[in-house]
Design an enzyme around this catalytic site. Structure first.
Site, PDB file in Angstrom:
ATOM      1  CG  LEU A 201      -3.202 -10.997  12.637  1.00 39.80           C
ATOM      2  CD1 LEU A 201      -3.516 -12.322  12.701  1.00 39.80           C
ATOM      3  CD2 LEU A 201      -3.117  -9.881  13.812  1.00 39.80           C
ATOM      4  CB  CYS A 202      -1.083  -7.678   6.035  1.00 39.01           C
ATOM      5  SG  CYS A 202      -1.948  -8.877   5.135  1.00 39.01           S
ATOM      6  CG  HIS A 203       4.150  -9.334   8.248  1.00 34.85           C
ATOM      7  ND1 HIS A 203       3.137 -10.654   8.348  1.00 34.85           N
ATOM      8  CD2 HIS A 203       5.280  -8.840   9.105  1.00 34.85           C
ATOM      9  CE1 HIS A 203       4.368 -10.983   9.050  1.00 34.85           C
ATOM     10  NE2 HIS A 203       4.784 -10.382   9.858  1.00 34.85           N
TER      11      HIS A 203
ATOM     12  CG  MET B 268      -3.010 -11.857   2.783  1.00 38.08           C
ATOM     13  SD  MET B 268      -4.441 -12.395   2.478  1.00 38.08           S
ATOM     14  CE  MET B 268      -6.005 -11.358   2.592  1.00 38.08           C
ATOM     15  CD  GLU B 269       0.340  -7.490  -0.050  1.00 35.68           C
ATOM     16  OE1 GLU B 269       0.462  -8.533  -0.126  1.00 35.68           O
ATOM     17  OE2 GLU B 269       0.678  -7.107   1.518  1.00 35.68           O
TER      18      GLU B 269
ATOM     19  CG  ASP C 241     -19.708   2.443  -5.927  1.00 35.56           C
ATOM     20  OD1 ASP C 241     -21.238   2.196  -5.118  1.00 35.56           O
ATOM     21  OD2 ASP C 241     -19.134   3.357  -6.544  1.00 35.56           O
TER      22      ASP C 241
END
Lengths: 166, 166, 166, 166, 166, 166
Positions: free
Chosen positions: C74-76, C112-113, C127
């Site tokens: 739902l991120c723009h 969010m970024e 990793d």
């Protein structure tokens, strides 16, 4: 009803490799970025304002190798088992030599993965140098060796050093 | 001509797995999103203004597992044969527990796929709750079990319930 | 004809931000990778067999920030104007602290970024260390500061050092 | 507690362009694929067994331009307003000339988009010709013109024909 | 030297929208999945063995809308400001109706984003039902309304219910 | 401590195919784009202002087939060994018929890859025609044949011509 056929034999398609047995395959590709006299010393001294050139270009090239079939329309997806990128500074030509090596066990070769790794690593080099000299130029992206598959080993060029002596 | 070698043994590379035989492999990873007292009841009652949290986070996590080699530079591409994500509400800690399970038949393990699924599911949870409380926090993303390959079965933690009792 | 409505107000959707004016926005997120006593010295001495940890994790995090709307449903999409990732070794906890900073001029925030950059950088660290210790654990991914938009400046935590003293 | 700083000024980062005003920008890049005597006639006669070379390379290049920030780590995402790719057969050198032109209204330039379009179009050409001659080589990928932004118009080379005369 | 021009006016290109002013734009698209008598009751009762159909299809459609310019070669990248997907069960035709609504403020329309959302949501429905009936069929994907830009409001069809009455 | 289970058997998951043996598989899917009287002649005469429709739609469809598991949440990644797309003009219905054929050797079928290729090729057709008529409509996307795996050969429809006669 009337149909007009639009698919002559020459239309683009991903060729069928499903009958070919998977074999171990390797490809080595190289390219060169001509940095020029303004950029070359900054790369050699690791003094670029945008930061660590080799780390960024190496990671960009490895990631791009894995995305080759998304970029090159007719490439088959491959389970890459190794990708490695090496750099050498070529003082004589004020250039950066890039070599990528890719391996897989698959029904088709890994040339495109190696070449894509070189191309995207080289574009990343350009991006990190363009603030200093927009005339930097990417050149001589080519396959130098491949093995595996029906055509067996194909050597188009010697080792990284040897290739420079030519 | 003169070359400066730039590739000490320590530079990043996707290691060669082409000699390893493909084996059945599984990995289970977990993580926790600490929702806090404002968000927890809304999640429990499925009353978030942005909509169905579990459906969105589950799909986001499954899709991200499949894109692991695009995100994690040195990860090998894997033919994932299963991905599953489970959630549990932890009333005591006002937290959401996330568990991802991934399987493959391949030359290398699926730990990163399971961990990436957990991380992206958790980020999706954050995104859907951040309008209510920006202090939501993602924590304890870890491998809990893996099997297959040279190291065989490795159990770092008990079942989803057991792990909570600790 | 009969229809069954399947879209209660609570279904997931990308909310409408088209009426909001674009403003300058910034977000800072942090996370921690608990490396443990086997891995920590190797990271500190830059002696990992898989190569340059910081270069790989930094590039992976920056690239992931740009792909946030592909990962988080739902991120723009946002025109990111800056992404930067910093690392600090935390000797006391044998941990690696990761901080990401993102900026944009847009109708919605860049939290969010920044969080995605931290999460993917942390997964890349896992990793590159998992061959030595599978018990490495990613923890405390959280927003520490944001500015811009309706809510103005929100400070959840002090500077990178300060946060460690708590 | 003790911290070791790992972020000298030289680490890779996406530079901050948020203070720059968006301006109309254009970039033109070129490259050359040296086809050689076996492949050149097949390309000219549009007789390649893998199908329509120009259609595939053009679409691949346009799509790649749009994915530039996913491939080149420190590139900013841009709202591309135009991408166009042109080909010319160069009989003298048995080569294919590729030119890409990209436009945007943004805070930073579109050079990388134009260069990436050329590089991926050229890789697509290699892929479609490699069954006939693996010695095909990609060369001279360079910026030829840019406009917009602080540096205004920068012309590094004349028109597509002119560039050949040199 | 001799050149053969390969770029007649009709070659594919992303058209130049840089002169157009950004305006608020919206598009609504619809499609139908004909489920048939075996699948329809399972969807209605939410009893599919592969799990929550609506959640998966909605998230898949929203994510695909954001990737439209990666999929459709000549589409311009757009800053989507809203995407919403709705479902309705059509008992009469044993079908599922899908409606997607997309908004942006940009130089070009969002029709393709809305249509891509519908198509990928519908493909996801097929995928989740194909184990029960491979004859499920996706049909009538079409634009029903758009607004903004030079052509202003264009209404091709009435509301979701109305459209069914036709 | 108290847990609320959120994972009834019906939650979405990528089903486990790791026990199934890889077999040769093929799938053929078809769809139709109803062009209408304004667009049909332009397509037939290859006279569209946006350029070469068939080349663009074919490449878009082939590339999309390779990205199916990124788009369709519960699809397994597959090593596609062939993708081919064909077009036929249907004069009677002023429509374009699209057929995609995909092959693999894998543990699960390639239906979704063939259907996705058709859907994205059809969306590309819409995109290139929408400037002339926004009423173009995509319809009848369906599986027509599959082989391989437990269910063996399944024929839902005859040849491309035959299907038109119905």
């Amino acid at each position: 009803m009337e149909f007009t056929h639009l698919n002559p034999d020459g239309t683009a398609r991903m060729v069928d490799v499903s009958e070919k047995p998977p074999t171990a395959r390797e490809a080595v590709a190289r390219g060169r970025v001509i940095l020029g006299e303004k950029v070359f010393p900054l790369v050699r001294e690791r003094n670029l304002p945008k930061g660590d050139l080799f780390g960024a270009a190496r990671i960009a090239g490895i990631l791009a190798a894995k995305r080759t079939p998304e970029l090159i329309p007719l490439c088959h997806p491959l389970p890459l088992s190794k990708v490695e990128i090496q750099f050498e500074l070529n003082e004589e030509d004020q250039a950066l030599e890039i070599e990528a090596r890719a391996k897989t066990v698959a029904q088709t070769g890994v040339e495109m993965e190696a070449l894509t790794a070189v191309a995207v690593a080289a574009l990343t080099v350009y991006d990190m140098c363009k603030g200093i000299d927009k005339g930097v130029r990417i050149t001589d992206i080519r396959l130098v060796r491949k093995s595996g598959g029906k055509s067996g080993e194909v050597i188009l060029e010697g080792g990284l050093h040897g290739s420079q002596k030519a």
